[in-house]
Design a protein around this motif. Structure first.
Motif, short mmCIF file in Angstrom:
data_model
loop_
_atom_site.label_atom_id
_atom_site.label_comp_id
_atom_site.label_asym_id
_atom_site.label_seq_id
_atom_site.Cartn_x
_atom_site.Cartn_y
_atom_site.Cartn_z
N VAL A 127 0.83 -1.16 -0.08
CA VAL A 127 -0.09 0.04 -0.03
C VAL A 127 1.07 1.06 -0.13
O VAL A 127 1.51 1.56 0.84
N LEU A 128 0.78 2.19 -0.85
CA LEU A 128 1.57 3.20 -1.09
C LEU A 128 0.64 4.37 -0.54
O LEU A 128 -0.31 4.84 -1.41
N LEU A 129 1.21 5.13 0.43
CA LEU A 129 0.37 6.28 0.98
C LEU A 129 1.23 7.71 0.56
O LEU A 129 2.51 7.70 0.99
N ILE A 130 0.80 8.47 -0.34
CA ILE A 130 1.04 9.57 -0.71
C ILE A 130 0.26 10.73 0.25
O ILE A 130 -0.79 11.07 -0.10
N ASP A 131 0.95 10.94 1.38
CA ASP A 131 0.24 11.85 2.41
C ASP A 131 0.44 13.41 2.18
O ASP A 131 1.38 13.68 1.75
N GLU A 132 -0.71 14.03 2.24
CA GLU A 132 -0.69 15.40 2.07
C GLU A 132 -0.32 15.85 0.73
O GLU A 132 0.76 16.76 0.73
N ILE A 133 -0.95 15.50 -0.22
CA ILE A 133 -0.32 15.72 -1.76
C ILE A 133 -0.53 17.17 -2.03
O ILE A 133 0.31 17.61 -2.68
N ASP A 134 -1.56 17.87 -1.21
CA ASP A 134 -1.79 19.08 -1.75
C ASP A 134 -0.55 20.27 -1.02
O ASP A 134 -0.43 21.27 -1.39
N LYS A 135 0.34 19.56 -0.52
CA LYS A 135 1.36 20.35 0.12
C LYS A 135 2.42 20.45 -1.03
O LYS A 135 3.34 21.37 -1.22
N THR A 136 2.63 19.74 -1.95
CA THR A 136 3.63 19.72 -3.05
C THR A 136 3.19 20.86 -4.20
O THR A 136 2.10 21.20 -4.04
N ASP A 137 3.88 20.75 -5.07
CA ASP A 137 3.64 22.04 -6.11
C ASP A 137 2.97 21.08 -7.31
O ASP A 137 2.77 19.93 -7.40
N ALA A 138 2.35 21.89 -8.29
CA ALA A 138 1.75 21.49 -9.42
C ALA A 138 2.68 20.40 -10.41
O ALA A 138 2.30 19.32 -10.83
N GLU A 139 4.03 20.93 -10.30
CA GLU A 139 4.95 20.08 -11.07
C GLU A 139 5.11 18.75 -10.85
O GLU A 139 5.23 17.74 -11.38
N GLU A 141 3.16 17.11 -8.94
CA GLU A 141 1.51 16.25 -9.12
C GLU A 141 1.59 15.88 -10.67
O GLU A 141 1.18 14.75 -10.66
N ALA A 142 1.88 16.68 -11.63
CA ALA A 142 2.12 16.07 -12.79
C ALA A 142 2.86 15.09 -13.09
O ALA A 142 2.80 13.96 -14.02
N PHE A 143 4.11 15.02 -12.38
CA PHE A 143 5.09 13.94 -12.57
C PHE A 143 4.65 12.49 -12.20
O PHE A 143 4.99 11.53 -12.20
N LEU A 144 3.51 12.75 -11.17
CA LEU A 144 2.82 11.47 -10.40
C LEU A 144 2.02 10.71 -11.41
O LEU A 144 1.48 9.83 -11.33
N PHE A 145 1.52 11.55 -12.59
CA PHE A 145 0.59 10.99 -13.60
C PHE A 145 1.11 9.62 -14.14
O PHE A 145 0.40 8.70 -14.18
N GLY A 175 -6.83 19.68 1.50
CA GLY A 175 -7.42 20.69 0.62
C GLY A 175 -6.90 22.03 0.61
O GLY A 175 -7.62 23.11 0.61
N GLU A 176 -5.65 22.31 0.95
CA GLU A 176 -5.02 23.62 1.15
C GLU A 176 -4.98 24.21 -0.45
O GLU A 176 -4.59 25.53 -0.55
N ARG A 177 -4.83 23.12 -1.47
CA ARG A 177 -4.65 23.82 -2.79
C ARG A 177 -5.41 22.84 -3.64
O ARG A 177 -5.68 21.87 -3.06
N GLU A 178 -6.16 23.46 -4.59
CA GLU A 178 -6.89 22.66 -5.52
C GLU A 178 -6.05 21.70 -6.26
O GLU A 178 -4.87 21.94 -6.70
N LEU A 179 -6.49 20.46 -6.47
CA LEU A 179 -5.64 19.40 -7.13
C LEU A 179 -5.98 19.51 -8.60
O LEU A 179 -7.18 19.71 -9.03
N SER A 180 -5.05 19.19 -9.77
CA SER A 180 -5.36 19.28 -11.00
C SER A 180 -6.33 18.22 -11.51
O SER A 180 -6.56 17.29 -10.80
N ASP A 181 -6.93 18.59 -12.31
CA ASP A 181 -8.15 17.65 -13.22
C ASP A 181 -7.43 16.46 -13.32
O ASP A 181 -8.28 15.34 -13.23
N GLY A 182 -6.25 16.30 -13.98
CA GLY A 182 -5.43 15.26 -14.32
C GLY A 182 -5.47 14.28 -13.26
O GLY A 182 -5.67 12.94 -13.54
N LEU A 183 -5.01 14.78 -12.21
CA LEU A 183 -4.97 13.75 -11.13
C LEU A 183 -5.99 13.15 -10.53
O LEU A 183 -6.34 12.08 -10.36
N LYS A 184 -7.15 14.15 -10.44
CA LYS A 184 -8.62 13.68 -9.78
C LYS A 184 -9.09 12.81 -10.75
O LYS A 184 -9.77 11.82 -10.29
N ARG A 185 -8.85 12.90 -12.07
CA ARG A 185 -9.48 11.79 -13.00
C ARG A 185 -9.02 10.54 -12.79
O ARG A 185 -9.90 9.54 -13.31
N ARG A 186 -7.66 10.45 -12.62
CA ARG A 186 -7.32 9.16 -12.08
C ARG A 186 -7.55 8.38 -11.12
O ARG A 186 -7.13 7.22 -10.91
#
Lengths: 321, 445
Positions: A127-139, A141-145, A175-186
């Motif tokens: 189980v991979l826990l990526i905790d508090e993803i909203d604290k990272t920056d958009a770049e 997040e895109a890298f995680l796609f 919810g400190e930052r809105e996540l990208s649509d790409g991430l949410k869609r996945r």
């Protein structure tokens, strides 16, 4: 990970692992879907409502290894995915200056795997826990796609690394930052709110079994009023409820009274500002009175609506950014 | 096979309904929902709702909309039929009302060239006002000019007069939003929208000046929550800016002297971004006071993440309010005290040019490269051209100028000076809390 498990068996597994769910919170169905559809589970909600706990409990249910990536500002792939062991490469160059080939330096033995790569190359269920993803920056997040969509990562010097066994991925966000649509869609989406009084009583009874039922109910109701009716910067988390209940138990209390609320308040409210807000807006006597009566329901509902409005504004903001 | 396609049809229809209420859904998400339902089954309503929520919703703020849509779409058929009939009745009423205006608003038998929105205002007028307009049109049709009966050439003048009157009534009736037709008469959609209105989720899109005084405490509470959230976002982004930059060779060499010059340890540059300073300039004309009150509350909620806020108000002249705001005076008291300084005719006309000239002359120290200069005004000012010149001068001294315009954007072309102002600032329409949150989040993030 759990090909033949039914929803009922999964719910049973959660209960056995000590995780309390209710049909209204949709936690069991949503987590089950994420497992069965093989999609990452994105869990949002205020701090302290048990988001991280979901990943821990899933690792127990599926007897899987838990790999945790704690996100923070400035996290980049060298700390999340892999890094070349620069010092070791340098040493090798010094030692074999004459006979060295470039590819010798970019093999697995010079790779320092970070949590994401560890989860991918693991032979065991993970189980991979990526905790508090909203604290990272958009770049980042895109890298995680690539990882979340294909369960693979590309290391330029070595090529693509495929997951040996698909890890179950759980992402959490405050919810400190809105996540990208790409991430949410996945992802499969789950929003967790603070527990209802009934659920919190069940949690208290499970985690602190020696707590009398009457006191458990009083504690849960008081916390509920505190969360919903006082304008706090940080609402008490489930862990803090448990601490409070344990403290009251240690002090030999069987009933909650105003003096003990005053004496133990700092277990729940961790900033002077929140303590002041509590005494300004409510105070211990009123807290207990509201917790006993059905009176606060209307106010509670108003505050819930105000929260929904805040989220709505978040969306408006996200729409523009 | 039939049951499968029936399920698919419902899913696609339900996704369509969610899209209509503003939730973006892709085909792959509908596919996930279908797979999820196949896994969990359709017997338990709660489980079905949980599956659809998990796969079709992606943000917490969408949940209230989703729940209302689910309740309405999966309502008993007789209930849906009743909503449908109600929606069709409303749509028919709308068509009838608009149709009637085509009959009534005529000059010498010819229809007046009015938009549907203007016709909708007319349809909402009290009966005696409608009669007054009709009688005005009838008299004008038979009117004389210099002893000669007026002809169709007079129609454009008459149309302008009628438009002006309808515009006045639109304000009087509090209809600042476009009056839109009820659409496709979709009963389920109408029910969802109605339910959301009942839940009072509409504050964010409501014009601030129309908020009922009874609701102010709730709106103030909402502002507090919004600013907390926004402050969190801004503070996080400033911290994020401190992530590492390129390699700092000087520090790297110094750190590696202990290894005999072999570059084992690397040192990176860090970047720092200064926090912005706000200078707020608020219009205190009669129509603007309510907006100013809300915006001040909002901006001061951000004081933890900006390094200073200077507040000025202007009517005919400039008045500094920074100290008053800091001491926590009530807005009404503050305005009362600012009144003599801002001009005798406060609450009436405003002169931005005088205010800007005075700001530059007496408060130049607050206008620096770190300053975000925010103007809150409906841009209706005396000496607009001169104000635009001062604005251009200020633009060269500050980080940026944001103009929060409380006039809806669709009405900007009516005000000549707006075009001149826009050359020197970013102008946003801003008459709701939703607008304000969006602008600040975008510009400060």
């Amino acid at each position: 990970m759990a090909e033949r498990m039914t929803l009922e068996e999964f719910e049973q597994g959660l209960t056995e692992a000590g995780y309390i769910t209710e049909p209204e919170d949709r936690i069991a169905v949503t987590a089950f879907l994420a497992v069965q559809l093989g999609k990452p589970l994105l869990v949002t909600g205020p701090p302290g409502v048990g988001k991280t706990e979901i990943a821990k409990v899933l690792s127990q249910v599926f007897k899987a290894h838990l790999v945790r990536l704690q996100c923070y500002e400035g996290l980049d792939e060298t700390r999340a995915l892999y890094e070349w062991n620069y010092q070791r490469q340098l040493l090798k160059i010094q030692l074999q200056r004459e006979s060295l080939q470039e590819e010798d330096l970019f093999s697995e033995s010079y790779l320092l795997p970070r949590p994401l790569l560890q989860a991918l190359v693991s032979e065991e269920p993970t189980v991979l826990l990526i905790d508090e993803i909203d604290k990272t920056d958009a770049e980042f997040e895109a890298f995680l796609f690539e990882l979340l969509g294909e369960f693979q990562v590309t290391i330029p010097e070595m090529g693509t690394v495929q997951a040996k066994k698909h890890p179950l991925v759980v992402l959490t966000s405050n919810g400190e930052r809105e996540l990208s649509d790409g991430l949410k869609r996945r992802c499969v989406f789950l929003h967790v709110e603070s527990p209802s009084v009934n659920k919190e009583v069940r949690i208290l009874r499970t985690k602190v079994p020696e707590l009398p039922e009457r006191l458990a109910l009083q504690v849960a109701r008081a916390i509920h009023v505190l969360r919903e009716s006082v304008a706090l910067h940080k609402i008490p988390s489930i862990a803090e409820t448990l601490d409070w209940a344990r403290a009251l138990l240690l002090m030999g209390r069987e009933d909650l009274d105003a003096a003990w609320v005053d004496a133990t308040l700092t277990l729940l409210l961790k900033s002077e500002e929140d303590v002041q807000a509590f005494y300004r807006e409510m105070g211990a006597e009123k807290l207990l009175w509201e917790a006993r009566s059905a009176g606060p329901e209307k106010k509670v509902e108003q505050h819930r609506q105000a929260r929904a409005l805040t989220d709505e504004a978040g969306q408006a903001a996200a729409g523009r950014t | 096979m039939n049951s499968v396609s029936e399920l698919d049809r419902h899913l696609v229809e339900f996704a369509g309904l969610l899209r209509q209420v503003g939730i973006r859904i892709s085909a792959s998400e509908i596919l996930d929902a279908a797979q999820g339902l196949a896994l969990v089954g359709m017997e338990d309503r709660n489980r079905v709702e949980a599956v659809l929520a998990a796969t079709l919703v992606k943000e917490p703020n969408q949940i209230p909309w989703f729940e209302e849509a689910f309740r309405a779409y999966f309502a008993p058929p007789e209930q849906k039929k009743a909503w449908q009939e109600e929606a069709e009745k409303k749509a028919a009423q709308w068509r009838e009302d608009i149709g009637q205006t085509h009959e009534e608003l005529r000059f010498q038998g010819r229809e007046l060239a009015l938009g549907e929105e203007e016709r909708a205002v007319y349809a909402r007028l009290p009966e005696e006002e409608k009669e007054r307009l009709k009688s005005f049109l009838a008299k004008s049709s038979e009117g004389m000019k210099s002893g000669i009966p007026v002809d169709h050439a007079f129609q454009p003048i008459l149309e302008r007069t009628v438009r002006g009157s309808l515009e006045y009534w639109r304000h009087r009736l509090g209809e600042d939003f476009p009056l839109l037709p009820p659409g496709e008469a979709n009963g389920v959609l109408s029910e969802v929208e109605e339910a959301i209105r009942r839940k009072e989720l509409a504050y964010l899109s409501q014009d601030l000046k129309n908020i009922d005084p009874e609701d102010w405490p709730r709106v103030v509470d909402l502002i507090r929550r919004l600013t907390e959230r926004l402050a969190g976002q801004i503070s996080r982004r400033y911290q994020a800016d401190r992530r590492r930059g390129g390699i700092d060779m000087r520090r790297t060499l110094r750190a590696n002297m202990r290894y005999g010059g072999v570059l084992l340890a690397r040192r990176y540059r860090s970047r720092h971004t200064g926090r912005p300073k706000f200078v707020l300039l608020c219009d205190l004309s009669g129509s603007m006071v309510k907006y100013t009150e809300f915006v001040l509350q909002f901006i001061y909620g951000l004081s933890t993440v900006v390094s200073g806020i200077e507040t000025f108000a202007f009517g005919e002249r400039l008045a500094r309010l920074t100290d008053e705001v800091r001491t926590g005076k009530s807005f009404q008291k503050m305005v009362r005290e600012a009144l003599p300084a801002a001009g005798e005719n406060w609450g009436g006309g405003t002169n931005l040019a005088v205010a800007l000239e005075e700001l530059v002359r007496t408060q130049a120290q607050v206008l620096t490269r770190r300053t975000v200069f925010i103007i809150l005004s409906d841009s209706q000012t005396l000496e607009g051209e001169r104000a635009a010149q001062y604005l251009a001068g200020i633009r060269r001294r500050v980080r940026e100028i944001l103009w929060l315009n409380t006039l809806p954007e669709r009405r900007w072309p009516e005000i000549k000076t707006i075009e001149q102002f826009r050359r020197h600032c970013r102008m946003y329409e801003c008459y709701t809390l939703g607008h304000l949150t969006g602008i600040l989040s975008e510009r400060l993030g």
